[in-house]
Design an enzyme around this catalytic site. Sequence first.
Site, PDB file in Angstrom:
ATOM      1  N   GLU A 103     -23.427 -61.613  44.353  1.00 43.23           N
ATOM      2  CA  GLU A 103     -23.938 -62.791  43.640  1.00 43.23           C
ATOM      3  C   GLU A 103     -24.473 -62.450  42.252  1.00 43.23           C
ATOM      4  O   GLU A 103     -24.186 -63.144  41.288  1.00 43.23           O
ATOM      5  CB  GLU A 103     -24.984 -63.518  44.474  1.00 43.23           C
ATOM      6  CG  GLU A 103     -24.418 -64.120  45.777  1.00 43.23           C
ATOM      7  CD  GLU A 103     -23.250 -65.079  45.577  1.00 43.23           C
ATOM      8  OE1 GLU A 103     -22.993 -65.496  44.432  1.00 43.23           O
ATOM      9  OE2 GLU A 103     -22.562 -65.402  46.564  1.00 43.23           O
ATOM     10  N   GLU A 143     -20.267 -68.921  55.274  1.00 47.77           N
ATOM     11  CA  GLU A 143     -21.305 -68.039  54.746  1.00 47.77           C
ATOM     12  C   GLU A 143     -22.671 -68.683  55.024  1.00 47.77           C
ATOM     13  O   GLU A 143     -22.814 -69.891  54.812  1.00 47.77           O
ATOM     14  CB  GLU A 143     -21.160 -67.830  53.233  1.00 47.77           C
ATOM     15  CG  GLU A 143     -22.132 -66.763  52.729  1.00 47.77           C
ATOM     16  CD  GLU A 143     -22.006 -66.478  51.216  1.00 47.77           C
ATOM     17  OE1 GLU A 143     -21.229 -67.152  50.532  1.00 47.77           O
ATOM     18  OE2 GLU A 143     -22.715 -65.582  50.769  1.00 47.77           O
ATOM     19  N   HIS A 196     -17.307 -69.172  38.569  1.00 46.94           N
ATOM     20  CA  HIS A 196     -18.075 -68.348  39.501  1.00 46.94           C
ATOM     21  C   HIS A 196     -17.293 -68.135  40.807  1.00 46.94           C
ATOM     22  O   HIS A 196     -17.110 -66.997  41.246  1.00 46.94           O
ATOM     23  CB  HIS A 196     -19.417 -69.027  39.769  1.00 46.94           C
ATOM     24  CG  HIS A 196     -20.307 -68.294  40.716  1.00 46.94           C
ATOM     25  ND1 HIS A 196     -21.304 -67.450  40.301  1.00 46.94           N
ATOM     26  CD2 HIS A 196     -20.347 -68.276  42.064  1.00 46.94           C
ATOM     27  CE1 HIS A 196     -21.921 -66.939  41.350  1.00 46.94           C
ATOM     28  NE2 HIS A 196     -21.352 -67.428  42.441  1.00 46.94           N
ATOM     29  N   GLU A 197     -16.846 -69.219  41.397  1.00 41.76           N
ATOM     30  CA  GLU A 197     -16.148 -69.087  42.690  1.00 41.76           C
ATOM     31  C   GLU A 197     -14.840 -68.331  42.515  1.00 41.76           C
ATOM     32  O   GLU A 197     -14.468 -67.501  43.341  1.00 41.76           O
ATOM     33  CB  GLU A 197     -15.891 -70.452  43.331  1.00 41.76           C
ATOM     34  CG  GLU A 197     -17.129 -71.336  43.508  1.00 41.76           C
ATOM     35  CD  GLU A 197     -18.316 -70.657  44.147  1.00 41.76           C
ATOM     36  OE1 GLU A 197     -18.128 -69.720  44.945  1.00 41.76           O
ATOM     37  OE2 GLU A 197     -19.465 -71.044  43.837  1.00 41.76           O
ATOM     38  N   GLY A 245     -23.672 -75.512  46.131  1.00 42.41           N
ATOM     39  CA  GLY A 245     -22.765 -75.926  45.060  1.00 42.41           C
ATOM     40  C   GLY A 245     -21.314 -75.773  45.460  1.00 42.41           C
ATOM     41  O   GLY A 245     -20.537 -76.720  45.407  1.00 42.41           O
ATOM     42  N   ALA A 246     -20.949 -74.573  45.861  1.00 43.93           N
ATOM     43  CA  ALA A 246     -19.556 -74.323  46.216  1.00 43.93           C
ATOM     44  C   ALA A 246     -19.449 -73.005  46.967  1.00 43.93           C
ATOM     45  O   ALA A 246     -20.411 -72.246  47.033  1.00 43.93           O
ATOM     46  CB  ALA A 246     -18.693 -74.260  44.959  1.00 43.93           C
ATOM     47  N   MET A 247     -18.250 -72.751  47.506  1.00 44.44           N
ATOM     48  CA  MET A 247     -18.067 -71.560  48.341  1.00 44.44           C
ATOM     49  C   MET A 247     -16.704 -70.920  48.085  1.00 44.44           C
ATOM     50  O   MET A 247     -15.689 -71.602  48.040  1.00 44.44           O
ATOM     51  CB  MET A 247     -18.228 -71.983  49.812  1.00 44.44           C
ATOM     52  CG  MET A 247     -18.022 -70.868  50.791  1.00 44.44           C
ATOM     53  SD  MET A 247     -19.270 -69.552  50.538  1.00 44.44           S
ATOM     54  CE  MET A 247     -18.334 -68.130  51.099  1.00 44.44           C
ATOM     55  N   GLU A 248     -16.751 -69.586  47.969  1.00 44.56           N
ATOM     56  CA  GLU A 248     -15.604 -68.815  47.484  1.00 44.56           C
ATOM     57  C   GLU A 248     -14.613 -68.393  48.564  1.00 44.56           C
ATOM     58  O   GLU A 248     -13.929 -67.365  48.406  1.00 44.56           O
ATOM     59  CB  GLU A 248     -16.140 -67.565  46.779  1.00 44.56           C
ATOM     60  CG  GLU A 248     -16.787 -66.499  47.710  1.00 44.56           C
ATOM     61  CD  GLU A 248     -18.306 -66.570  47.807  1.00 44.56           C
ATOM     62  OE1 GLU A 248     -18.879 -67.652  47.544  1.00 44.56           O
ATOM     63  OE2 GLU A 248     -18.924 -65.542  48.161  1.00 44.56           O
ATOM     64  N   ASN A 249     -14.460 -69.114  49.673  1.00 39.71           N
ATOM     65  CA  ASN A 249     -13.523 -68.733  50.724  1.00 39.71           C
ATOM     66  C   ASN A 249     -12.188 -68.278  50.137  1.00 39.71           C
ATOM     67  O   ASN A 249     -11.664 -68.896  49.214  1.00 39.71           O
ATOM     68  CB  ASN A 249     -13.248 -69.925  51.642  1.00 39.71           C
ATOM     69  CG  ASN A 249     -14.505 -70.670  51.991  1.00 39.71           C
ATOM     70  OD1 ASN A 249     -15.410 -70.110  52.585  1.00 39.71           O
ATOM     71  ND2 ASN A 249     -14.592 -71.927  51.576  1.00 39.71           N
TER      72      ASN A 249
HETATM   73  N1  PHE Z   1     -21.564 -67.956  48.086  1.00 38.30           N
HETATM   74  C1  PHE Z   1     -21.706 -69.219  47.423  1.00 38.30           C
HETATM   75  C2  PHE Z   1     -21.682 -68.927  45.951  1.00 38.30           C
HETATM   76  O1  PHE Z   1     -22.526 -68.289  45.407  1.00 38.30           O
HETATM   77  C3  PHE Z   1     -22.953 -69.961  47.733  1.00 38.30           C
HETATM   78  C4  PHE Z   1     -23.094 -70.406  49.154  1.00 38.30           C
HETATM   79  C5  PHE Z   1     -23.878 -69.699  50.028  1.00 38.30           C
HETATM   80  C6  PHE Z   1     -22.460 -71.536  49.573  1.00 38.30           C
HETATM   81  C7  PHE Z   1     -24.040 -70.096  51.324  1.00 38.30           C
HETATM   82  C8  PHE Z   1     -22.620 -71.959  50.872  1.00 38.30           C
HETATM   83  C9  PHE Z   1     -23.425 -71.248  51.747  1.00 38.30           C
HETATM   84  O2  PHE Z   1     -20.814 -69.257  45.255  1.00 38.30           O
HETATM   85 ZN    ZN Z   2     -21.671 -66.853  44.328  1.00 38.57          ZN
END
Ligand code: PHE
Ligand code: ZN
Length: 850
Positions: free
Chosen positions: A313, A122, A290-291, A254-258
């Site tokens: 978001e 992302e 959140h994730e 912070g983190a990523m929701e893959n």
């Molecule tokens: N989508 C992630 C979140 O809100 C944030 C994010 C965006 C992480 C772009 C990495 C790169 O949880």
């Molecule tokens: Zn998010």
Amino acid sequence: MRDAAPQTIYLKDYTPFGFDVLEVHLIFDLAPNATRITSRIRFTAKPDAENRDFFLHGEQLKLIRAKIDGEEITPTLTETGLTCEVPEGDFTFEAEVEIDPANNTALEGLYMSNGMYCTQCEAEGFRKITYYPDRPDVMSTFTVRVNGDLPVLLSNGNPVDQGEGFAEWHDPWPKPAYLFALVAGDLVAHSDHFTTISGREVDLNLYVRPGDEGKCAFGMEALKKSMKWDEDVYGREYDLDVFNIVAVDDFNMGAMENKGLNVFNSSAVLASPETATDGNFERIEAIIAHEYFHNWTGNRITCRDWFQLCLKEGLTVFRDAQFTSDVRSAPVKRIGDVIDLRARQFPEDNGPLAHPVRPESFQEINNFYTATVYEKGAEVIGMLKRLVGDQAYAEALDLYFARHDGQACTIEDWLKVFEDVTDRDLSQFKLWYSQAGTPRVKVEEGWSDGTYSLTLSQNIPDTPGQLGKQPMHIPVAVGLLGPNGDEVRETQTLELTEARQSFSFDGLAAKPTASILREFSAPVILEHDVSRDEQAFLLAHDTDPFNRWSAARDLATQTLLAMITENAAPHADYLDGVLSVLRDDDLDPAYRALMLWLPTQSELAGMLADRGVTPDPMAIWTAGETLRQAMAQHAQDLLPRLHSQMKVDATYRPDAEQSGKRSLGSGVLFLTTRLDGGTLAKREYAKADNMTLQLAALNALLRAGQGQEELAGFYSQWQADRLVIDKWFGLQVSLADPDQTCIVAQKLTEHPDFHWKTPNRFRSVLGPLAMNHAGFHHADGKSYELLADWLMRLDPVNPQTTARMCSAFQTWKRYDADRQALIRVQLERIAATPDLSRDTTEMISRILDA
Ligand code: PHE
Ligand code: ZN
């Protein structure tokens, strides 16, 4: 290779892709400097497509070969992608590309961190992995084979096969490429499981580097709580056999929701009582939630294009805030969120970087992961829920999930479910998504013959590219208190829709005191001349905990502004009010602790600028110091008792109850240290057995100009723990006196542990430099220069992190001409850097255009 020439992308230009992707097969042959990716993608032309161009995104890829339906082709390559002729109907595109993850310092695409392979796609990172229609409205199933000589090989979805040197994964849920993930490394798992409401058994794993096993338990509990909460509150069940989380040290956010494979900045997931503070624990719980919540709001229902980012978001931030309110204290969470909104979103919304919750154009989408999109986006959902009511909100959400599951949606789709459920016309409400700037709501009161009237007028300031705005639909929650403090009118929501509008309350025996904007029912600035007596009354009696806190905050603001501009002494009514709150043992300690916090220096600077006064950072700093000293003296007799009352004897738990006590206890210690020369803090430091208390004592000492020995001891004790050493770097800069801030920061950048290419470490020094208001805005301008030096150095290495930190300069027009000139020099110096990234170019030029 640097970025292609900057180009502005507009929401109004949206056109769908002319093809559907039926399925994607990927094979990764991992090698640090030459990873090969072989893709096989089945496309089908959309019968009714207007746009028949076959363009696949691809950046910094070495194309080895490409085929269509098995025949080798020679596509046209540009800096941003690939085009070629394609047959009618269905066809299979194959490509083999090579990339260099070991030299990917931007941390976007496939990169390496301490020998581990990791991806971040992302928003537009997948195009750095292979050629693909890298846009969120193209959704497909993915099958991924990972070949590599590492013990753990992960991707999205369910595991289908694995053996010596390989693993295969299949994700049955169609998803956009930005949710793709791959992780490979020498990792250990902290495992658990969860049974969903319909009986699906889910394996849960938290993968970490060997040595970090002891920091996983809390994150895992938070995950299970989140899974249960989303079932109970939103009826959302998890949909795969496994849910994996990986902690990585090098990460931009912070983190990523893959899908099924969340990747976390290690600071956002790893914690143990000895190494993490209560604040860290709370943040981790919220980010895990959140994730996880993104699995439905973001993944199952995703965004049509990146302008709709707030669709996932704003909603997911709103959901994680609801979760935190449920598992902790709702008023404390709300107050914390409003403090944060005012500290980060208001300056953005009232400066050169202001943009709507749904932006209408951008050059670099990474620059729009902002407090406006996230936090104001969540506020907009809170207002919507308040306006339609809890029942209709729940029905609208059910309809949203039922109607749009598997789709890539827009804000129009989102609002439509609310319109369909409630029959309300939300077109005026929709302005919250398109009009930038924080609305100002002016309050006038009237009283005659038992009738109290409130006249509210709204004004939305001009913002870059947006002049002359329409009135918005603003929910203003109001309650009335009688002279003895009883609530004579319960909270009701006034709907302000006109530029100026009156509301009246009749049948009142005496003139009431109004408690306005309860729970902070709208992200606005209230302009209301309230006497100090009335504020003190609200502080003593308001039944709305948010507004009670707000009264204390307003009194603190008034006294500080008077101290700054008129050299006034601290107001006694403020000091008395805070003291009586501190004394009130019926109040939650966490809540009392919040009453002790003063408005930030930067917030005060903004308020002064608003009133047409040029803020003097040193005067603001001095006022804060003086007021804290006065608070300490005023509460002197209470402090020892309160401190011992806040002692926790039980085993450490980072829950709301214990952390509230530690929070108030730390506030008390902070004040005590101003009076006792550090005796108590030294004792507390020596016996602290958790990071919360250890850091509280160290902070108190440093703030009082002491604690050098403890600081050195802290370093030797924690040298091997990178997350704690980040704290060690940060606290020195944030607690430095104004004339020392730049010197301290500069020295720390020469420390052998200052691994500046790791974003957490870079931010641990340069972040607090920008946040230490009086130190950053020191009249000699050296802090500006130091920050600019480092931004220029980081830009070629990591444009995303550089660009985000440019916002330190966004408030520059508030300050005096000398400071503005000093900042301008730095902004122009950054702008003139050869090959500056698209990310940083966009940020600096927007700030300069102020
Ligand atoms: N989508 C992630 C979140 O809100 C944030 C994010 C965006 C992480 C772009 C990495 C790169 O949880
Ligand atoms: Zn998010």
